[in-house]
Motif scaffolding. Structure first.
Motif, mmCIF file in Angstrom:
data_model
loop_
_atom_site.group_PDB
_atom_site.id
_atom_site.type_symbol
_atom_site.label_atom_id
_atom_site.label_comp_id
_atom_site.label_asym_id
_atom_site.label_seq_id
_atom_site.Cartn_x
_atom_site.Cartn_y
_atom_site.Cartn_z
ATOM 1 N N PRO A 2 1.628 6.655 -4.279
ATOM 2 C CA PRO A 2 1.665 8.015 -5.217
ATOM 3 C C PRO A 2 0.815 7.720 -6.300
ATOM 4 O O PRO A 2 0.507 8.993 -6.825
ATOM 5 C CB PRO A 2 3.274 8.100 -5.514
ATOM 6 C CG PRO A 2 3.857 7.443 -4.309
ATOM 7 C CD PRO A 2 2.966 6.373 -4.135
ATOM 8 N N GLU A 3 0.280 6.730 -6.716
ATOM 9 C CA GLU A 3 -0.128 6.232 -7.738
ATOM 10 C C GLU A 3 -1.743 6.409 -7.753
ATOM 11 O O GLU A 3 -2.609 6.623 -8.646
ATOM 12 C CB GLU A 3 0.040 4.980 -8.464
ATOM 13 C CG GLU A 3 1.314 4.929 -9.402
ATOM 14 C CD GLU A 3 2.515 5.238 -8.531
ATOM 15 O OE1 GLU A 3 2.570 4.346 -7.480
ATOM 16 O OE2 GLU A 3 3.436 5.962 -8.800
ATOM 17 N N LEU A 4 -2.129 6.497 -6.326
ATOM 18 C CA LEU A 4 -3.504 6.550 -5.839
ATOM 19 C C LEU A 4 -4.102 8.161 -5.871
ATOM 20 O O LEU A 4 -3.168 8.833 -5.520
ATOM 21 C CB LEU A 4 -3.675 5.771 -4.375
ATOM 22 C CG LEU A 4 -3.597 4.363 -4.485
ATOM 23 C CD1 LEU A 4 -3.629 4.022 -2.931
ATOM 24 C CD2 LEU A 4 -4.446 3.721 -5.368
ATOM 25 N N GLU A 18 3.860 1.684 -1.060
ATOM 26 C CA GLU A 18 4.535 1.648 -2.385
ATOM 27 C C GLU A 18 3.818 2.400 -3.370
ATOM 28 O O GLU A 18 4.201 3.110 -4.325
ATOM 29 C CB GLU A 18 5.058 0.130 -2.694
ATOM 30 C CG GLU A 18 6.445 -0.147 -1.924
ATOM 31 C CD GLU A 18 6.750 -1.485 -2.284
ATOM 32 O OE1 GLU A 18 7.804 -2.252 -2.154
ATOM 33 O OE2 GLU A 18 5.710 -2.314 -2.963
ATOM 34 N N ARG A 19 2.478 1.742 -3.446
ATOM 35 C CA ARG A 19 1.777 2.637 -4.536
ATOM 36 C C ARG A 19 0.792 3.628 -4.124
ATOM 37 O O ARG A 19 0.135 4.178 -5.089
ATOM 38 C CB ARG A 19 0.579 1.392 -4.863
ATOM 39 C CG ARG A 19 -0.535 0.626 -3.891
ATOM 40 C CD ARG A 19 -1.098 -0.392 -4.274
ATOM 41 N NE ARG A 19 -1.897 -0.872 -3.109
ATOM 42 C CZ ARG A 19 -3.330 -1.116 -3.319
ATOM 43 N NH1 ARG A 19 -3.756 -0.661 -4.494
ATOM 44 N NH2 ARG A 19 -4.146 -1.611 -2.261
ATOM 45 N N HIS A 50 6.586 16.764 -5.832
ATOM 46 C CA HIS A 50 5.213 16.771 -5.269
ATOM 47 C C HIS A 50 4.959 18.104 -5.300
ATOM 48 O O HIS A 50 3.540 18.785 -5.448
ATOM 49 C CB HIS A 50 5.052 16.018 -4.115
ATOM 50 C CG HIS A 50 5.321 14.591 -4.148
ATOM 51 N ND1 HIS A 50 6.438 14.156 -3.514
ATOM 52 C CD2 HIS A 50 4.892 13.548 -4.835
ATOM 53 C CE1 HIS A 50 6.275 12.669 -3.925
ATOM 54 N NE2 HIS A 50 5.679 12.519 -4.627
ATOM 55 N N HIS A 88 -0.361 10.004 1.733
ATOM 56 C CA HIS A 88 0.019 10.305 0.378
ATOM 57 C C HIS A 88 0.939 11.488 0.096
ATOM 58 O O HIS A 88 0.625 12.689 1.117
ATOM 59 C CB HIS A 88 -1.240 10.576 -0.246
ATOM 60 C CG HIS A 88 -1.163 10.607 -1.700
ATOM 61 N ND1 HIS A 88 -0.709 11.671 -2.726
ATOM 62 C CD2 HIS A 88 -1.561 9.751 -2.839
ATOM 63 C CE1 HIS A 88 -0.606 11.052 -3.803
ATOM 64 N NE2 HIS A 88 -1.227 10.143 -3.993
ATOM 65 N N ARG A 91 -5.472 14.647 -7.447
ATOM 66 C CA ARG A 91 -3.959 14.667 -7.585
ATOM 67 C C ARG A 91 -3.293 15.526 -6.400
ATOM 68 O O ARG A 91 -1.985 15.038 -5.900
ATOM 69 C CB ARG A 91 -3.363 15.356 -8.861
ATOM 70 C CG ARG A 91 -3.682 14.579 -10.322
ATOM 71 C CD ARG A 91 -3.690 15.366 -11.327
ATOM 72 N NE ARG A 91 -2.580 16.229 -11.685
ATOM 73 C CZ ARG A 91 -2.538 17.197 -12.451
ATOM 74 N NH1 ARG A 91 -3.590 17.776 -13.189
ATOM 75 N NH2 ARG A 91 -1.462 17.870 -12.728
ATOM 76 N N TYR A 143 0.861 -1.141 0.032
ATOM 77 C CA TYR A 143 -0.005 -0.058 -0.056
ATOM 78 C C TYR A 143 1.014 1.204 -0.080
ATOM 79 O O TYR A 143 0.655 2.252 -0.747
ATOM 80 C CB TYR A 143 -0.984 -0.073 1.029
ATOM 81 C CG TYR A 143 -1.638 1.303 1.519
ATOM 82 C CD1 TYR A 143 -2.640 1.808 0.639
ATOM 83 C CD2 TYR A 143 -1.216 2.140 2.515
ATOM 84 C CE1 TYR A 143 -3.165 3.138 0.887
ATOM 85 C CE2 TYR A 143 -1.865 3.148 2.859
ATOM 86 C CZ TYR A 143 -2.905 3.918 2.004
ATOM 87 O OH TYR A 143 -3.627 4.939 2.304
#
Length: 465
Positions: free
Chosen positions: A25-27, A22-23, A453, A73, A426, A20
């Motif tokens: 930034p893509e969520l 690791e992913r 970011h 995030h 975003r 979770y």
């Protein structure tokens, strides 16, 4: 669940959390669900027979993650940070596994003594005055609870002890700036004072900090009317703008009139870990109590508020209740701390473990690096805002929060801008009102946030405006 079954599922759970993170930034930062969507994905009743958690991680991915606002995030800039970290999660895991009920030293010696030492570690890390060191700290769930506890202790002292036996008799007043946290008003309500007891003290129009002369005038007016000034709540880092109240002047007034001074540094207190921010401690030697939230900017998962009281007896005299079933030799010896007397609930978790894990993993240097990174990123964003003539920064920003708005536009235009930014998924920002105007807030603090970011968020804001 046997130890072997726990071991198998525990490994899977840790792997799920790591994946979770690791992913993240893509969520999208916030889920796009509507009210009721998540509930509709869940069965209407529990299973008749346990399913041994078969498919639970798939359900987390399909039901929970899409309906989650992702506070970890790197583009979550709303409210204030709500940090967690690997060490904190591991500490919570161990604490949950131990299942300690730490209401008294006798029911959790290690729970009690680790907490006492960790609060002294924190006092040293932040450079707090000596009056708050040497076993004078305790973990609360939040700064709201710390304010409530301070309110009760202040009432007990202001009433000469009558509050404990007779309740609220007579008129008492609580003072805070117009920028003070809503928990102050709630504490007055729950303590039986009501909203009418809260005095909203005006602030300096430039710094947005409490005006000491206005505080003095309010206290003198109450005394003349027969109202007892019980508590002043000063703030280091207000919620809207991170304004810092002038503690030396406020503290001197409190000493003069014998009023309890509680200092709420829920967010910004963590900054004092860095020597260059120790100025926020000026005047703390005049405070009766002080709190900040490691669960905001200090990499420790919610819930964990650190509260110090210059004289812990002020708390225990107000809150201690000792039924026969809690009597024990250790407590009666007078040589141990029973934290049940430092809070409203009787029970308490082993929250000091996650704090211990965090402080050991990062060390002083690591924590300072984290704070400095957040401040630097906020300054980078503020500089970008100032470089665009369409925008203005509307308040000082010494920490990780920047308040800004479209220059010369009405509230509706800024409100529309915020809505359109957040709809992209975003990033996530929130708003407040400063000097009566609608402004946007960008709060930096997630450990995974980097310059890219910040730059991507600013580009999105410019393109959306």
């Amino acid at each position: 669940m046997t130890p072997d079954e726990f071991r198998e599922l525990g490994h899977a759970a840790v792997e799920w959390v790591a994946r979770y993170w690791e992913r993240l930034p893509e969520l999208p930062v916030a889920g796009s669900v509507r009210p009721g969507d998540v509930a509709a994905e869940l069965p209407g009743a529990p299973p008749d027979k346990g399913d041994r958690l078969e498919g639970i991680f798939t359900d987390l991915d399909d039901v929970v993650v899409p309906g989650t606002t992702h506070w970890q995030h790197p583009a979550h800039f709303a409210y204030f940070p709500a940090n967690t970290s690997g060490p904190s999660v591991l500490g919570d895991l161990i604490g949950a596994g131990l299942g300690t009920q730490g209401m008294m030293w006798a029911t959790g010696p290690a729970c009690t003594e680790v907490e006492t030492v960790m609060l002294d570690w924190l006092a040293d890390l932040l450079g707090l005055p000596e009056r708050f060191r040497g076993g004078k700290g305790v973990i609360q769930d939040s700064a709201s609870s710390a304010t409530f506890i301070a309110t009760l202790a202040a009432l007990h002292r202001a009433s000469g002890g009558a509050w404990r036996t007779d309740g609220v008799r007579g008129s008492f007043a609580v003072y805070t700036s117009s920028q003070g946290h809503s928990s102050i008003e709630k504490a007055a309500r729950v303590a039986g004072l009501g909203d009418k007891a809260v005095r909203s003290i005006e602030v300096d129009p430039s710094s947005l900090a409490m005006r000491p002369e206005a505080l003095r005038a309010a206290i003198e007016a109450d005394r003349a009317a027969g109202v007892v000034p019980a508590l002043v709540v000063a703030t280091i880092g207000t919620t809207s703008t991170t304004a810092v109240d002038p503690l030396p002047a406020i503290g001197a007034i409190c000493r003069e009139f014998g009023v309890w001074l509680h200092v709420d540094a829920a967010y910004a207190g963590a900054a004092a870990a860095c020597p260059e921010f120790r100025w926020i401690n000026d005047g703390l030697d005049l405070a009766d109590s002080y709190c900040f939230d490691p669960h905001k900017w200090l990499l420790t998962g919610f819930d964990c508020d650190a509260l110090w009281v210059a004289d812990p007896a002020d708390l225990t005299r107000a809150l201690s209740v000792l039924p026969e079933f809690l009597r024990n030799a250790a407590s009666e010896s007078g040589t141990v701390v029973d934290y049940r007397d430092w809070q409203v609930p009787l029970g308490r978790r082993f929250r000091a473990l996650k704090l211990w894990f965090v402080l050991r993993w990062y060390g002083v240097e690591g924590i300072r690096a984290h704070i400095r990174d957040g401040v630097a990123l906020a300054q980078r964003f503020a500089a970008a805002v100032r470089a665009d003539d369409r925008f203005e920064v509307v308040a000082p920003h010494p920490f990780g929060l920047v308040c800004f708005r479209l220059r010369g536009e009405d509230d509706a235009a800024n409100e529309t801008l915020l809505r359109r930014i957040n709809e992209t998924g975003r990033c996530l920002l929130t708003h407040t009102k400063v000097r009566g105007q609608y402004v946007l807030r960008l709060a930096v603090g997630a450990p995974s946030t980097r310059t890219d970011h910040i730059d991507a968020t600013w580009k999105l804001i410019q393109e959306t405006a």
